[in-house]
Motif scaffolding. Structure first.
Motif, mmCIF file in Angstrom:
data_model
loop_
_atom_site.group_PDB
_atom_site.id
_atom_site.type_symbol
_atom_site.label_atom_id
_atom_site.label_comp_id
_atom_site.label_asym_id
_atom_site.label_seq_id
_atom_site.Cartn_x
_atom_site.Cartn_y
_atom_site.Cartn_z
ATOM 1 N N ILE A 178 56.423 -83.467 -23.632
ATOM 2 C CA ILE A 178 55.788 -84.759 -23.386
ATOM 3 C C ILE A 178 55.805 -85.513 -22.288
ATOM 4 N N VAL A 179 54.729 -85.910 -21.818
ATOM 5 C CA VAL A 179 54.584 -86.914 -20.660
ATOM 6 C C VAL A 179 54.712 -88.476 -21.487
ATOM 7 N N THR A 180 55.825 -88.951 -21.537
ATOM 8 C CA THR A 180 55.501 -90.357 -22.322
ATOM 9 C C THR A 180 55.084 -91.401 -21.765
ATOM 10 N N ASN A 181 54.949 -91.457 -20.232
ATOM 11 C CA ASN A 181 54.330 -92.290 -19.682
ATOM 12 C C ASN A 181 52.986 -92.112 -19.221
ATOM 13 N N THR A 182 52.229 -91.290 -20.117
ATOM 14 C CA THR A 182 50.994 -90.751 -20.026
ATOM 15 C C THR A 182 49.930 -92.058 -19.473
ATOM 16 N N GLY A 183 50.223 -93.264 -20.170
ATOM 17 C CA GLY A 183 49.180 -94.241 -19.830
ATOM 18 C C GLY A 183 49.238 -94.674 -18.591
ATOM 19 N N ASN A 184 50.003 -94.401 -17.552
ATOM 20 C CA ASN A 184 50.229 -94.761 -16.101
ATOM 21 C C ASN A 184 49.445 -93.877 -15.251
ATOM 22 N N TYR A 185 48.736 -92.782 -15.880
ATOM 23 C CA TYR A 185 48.172 -91.716 -15.175
ATOM 24 C C TYR A 185 46.449 -91.774 -15.601
#
Length: 616
Positions: free
Chosen positions: A587-594
């Motif tokens: 999982i990309v846990t800081n998905t919201g940054n991209y």
């Protein structure tokens, strides 16, 4: 003040206050609360909190999903609430049945490997005797039989260790109690038909060799006695007074009451199973052949493990193992059919490796990678297992020792009288299970070509080199994240990514960067790339329950890593045997940054191949 103090206070308030909390611990991403009354909690308000990803109520736990920062939030929650830090093994399970399954798994899991090895050695000796290569009076046979039979004869000693550990007692006190049950002088008196008294009370002498239930009950009582005296004796003398009092009380009590009652219960359990089996051997084994894999998926198979061992100890044989063998080859047949019908080379590759693993008793790659996602083949595998069970029941096939899985369980089905139709029933049943499931799958299942697969169309794979790449951290087969049987991952609440069915027990660094978090249970690791992409690799579902068993970490928090470095190794087979799903979300846990996170690969993957692209 910690940056998570306010979040911790809000969480405690919305779970109903600290007085509503029985216990709390954390796994890789979640705070797992055990609440006195879940109705007092406010999950909807918690879900709206900026620091909370979502809330899940499952299995008697109130789970607050935090993400990579969960260890720090946990520390502040414990401090704010004045809670005791606790491991998941100490967590109270909901319901008597769940607690029973947990206890059985905790006691028997550590010894299943050695027990299977001992059973295989007994099977090998049976083959050598049947072929006339050894006789039971030969020195070679006597030595090898001692090696094969020692675990079973001294089973109370071995179970004394694992049971005491599970109940929170001293494992060595448990071993001593088990040793007393098979003490040579007492065994000799029982064999000679002599009488024995303790303080003028008659002792019912019974054979406790290979017994299961007496030592488990005795160690449970011992754990309570130890707790009682530990609280009431000074620490200067506690180390020897508590063991002395436990042995002084529990060993006589076991010989006078616990042992005889438990032995009669063991005999009743074995006789009860024999009665049910006698009503219809065909139906009994066919049922196990059909539904064993379903029981494994839900962890319910642990309830049958002590029955198998008890049957072997009391009756000298067991038929549940026969059904397990047929269930295994039912899935193998379905997997072979998928492999032959598949036009996708990746599916063929996975099918080939999964079929081979299935022959040796490891069916998880076949089930989770091929038959279960396609639904019908899994059902056809169940039907094949039932068909094989019918053959085993008709021919009276049984196991005479605890053996391995798959083909490794066949040698223990040789009776003392030598090779006969009961043994050949195992071989014929395996063939029938394989052929039936293969035929049904090959004829009735339509294998969709890769270009026709809706999942591939809905999740296009990038072929050009755009975005930041994330390599596969494990070797295996990439599947869509929404197929994971945990809504925290499958819903995308933790972030976007993929899931991988591992085919080897190694986690590699997916990029150059650093280790953010390596959890004490070692089942999950958080990483940050040099470009700022944060990735969580979570090996298996609910594997936090193993408390680090079968995992070994090779890095520590804050350590720099290069792509391809070994981060964690794990025993894939042992975790699977313990009843856990090994599917690994990435999982990309800081998905919201991209801008987006897109998959770049489907099917079989090597660790150095990209599986995700992170678009800025």
């Amino acid at each position: 003040m910690s940056q998570y103090k306010a979040l911790a206070d809000d969480i405690i308030r919305h779970v109903g206050g600290k007085d509503n909390v029985k216990s709390v611990f954390h796994c890789a991403t979640r705070l797992r609360f055990k609440l006195k009354d879940e109705k007092k909690a406010d999950p909807e308000t918690l879900k709206q909190h900026d620091g909370v990803i979502t809330v899940v109520q499952s299995g008697g736990q109130f789970q607050v999903v935090i993400g990579n920062n969960v260890p720090y939030v946990y520390q502040d929650v414990v401090a704010a609430g004045g809670f005791q830090t606790s491991s998941n093994e100490e967590e109270e399970k909901t319901g008597v049945f769940n607690r029973l399954i947990d206890v059985i798994a905790g006691i028997f899991t550590p010894i299943l490997g050695p027990m299977a090895g001992s059973g295989l050695l007994k099977g090998l000796l049976a083959i050598l005797v049947a072929l006339g290569l050894l006789t039971q009076d030969m020195g070679t046979y006597i030595v090898l039989n001692a090696a094969a039979d020692a675990l079973f004869y001294f089973l109370p000693v071995i179970l004394g260790h694992s049971a005491a550990k599970k109940f929170g007692g001293n494992p060595y006190i448990g071993m001593i109690i088990g040793g007393a049950l098979v003490y040579p002088a007492i065994v000799a008196m029982q064999g000679a038909g002599e009488t024995l008294t303790f303080l003028n009370l008659p002792v019912v002498l019974m054979s406790y060799a290979s017994s299961v239930i007496p030592i488990i009950l005795a160690t449970y009582v011992s754990s309570k006695v130890e707790t009682f005296f530990n609280k009431r004796t000074h620490e200067a003398v506690r180390n020897f007074t508590t063991p002395m009092m436990a042995l002084l009380i529990v060993v006589p009590l076991t010989f006078l009451a616990i042992g005889p009652v438990a032995t009669y219960a063991s005999q009743g359990l074995a006789n009860g199973y024999s009665f049910l089996y006698g009503l219809s051997p065909i139906v009994a084994i066919a049922f196990i052949g059909a539904f064993w894999q379903v029981l494994v998926m839900f962890g319910l198979h642990w309830g049958l493990v002590p029955i198998v061992i008890n049957n072997l100890a009391v009756v000298g044989m067991d038929t549940i193992v026969v059904g397990v063998l047929m269930a295994t080859f039912g899935q193998v047949g379905a997997t072979l059919a998928i492999t032959l019908k598949a036009r996708d080379p990746k599916t063929k590759g996975l099918g080939t490796s999964s079929s081979i693993a299935g022959v040796f008793g490891i069916t998880e790659p076949a089930i989770y990678g091929l038959t279960l996602p396609r639904k019908k083949p899994f059902v056809f595998g169940m039907i094949g297992g039932a068909a094989g069970g019918v053959v085993g029941g008709m021919l009276g096939t049984a196991a005479y020792a605890m053996g391995g899985l798959g083909v490794f369980s066949v040698p223990v089905m040789i009776p003392a009288t030598g090779l006969d139709m009961t043994f050949y029933g195992a071989l014929i049943g395996m063939v029938v299970a394989t052929v039936v499931s293969f035929g049904l799958t090959y004829v009735l299942h339509k294998e969709v070509a890769p270009t026709e697969t809706p999942r591939v169309e809905s999740a296009p794979v990038l072929t050009d080199h755009v975005g930041t790449p994330v390599s596969s951290p494990v070797k295996g087969e990439v599947v869509a994240l929404d197929t994971v049987r945990d809504e925290v991952f499958s819903s995308g609440a933790m972030g976007k990514g993929v899931a991988i069915m591992p085919s080897e027990g190694v986690v590699y660094a997916p990029f150059d960067g650093e280790v953010i978090t390596i959890f004490q249970s070692k089942h999950a690791i958080g990483l940050r790339s040099d470009s700022g992409v944060e990735v969580l690799v979570h090996v298996g579902l609910d594997t936090v329950q193993l408390e680090g068993q079968h995992f070994e970490a090779h890095v520590e928090n804050g350590q720099r890593v290069k792509a391809g470095d070994v981060l964690v190794t794990f025993d894939l087979e042992a975790i699977t045997k313990a009843g856990y799903d090994t599917i690994t979300p990435v999982i990309v846990t800081n998905t919201g940054n991209y801008l987006d996170v897109l998959p770049t690969h489907v099917g079989v993957v090597e660790p150095n191949h990209d599986v995700l692209r992170v678009l800025a």
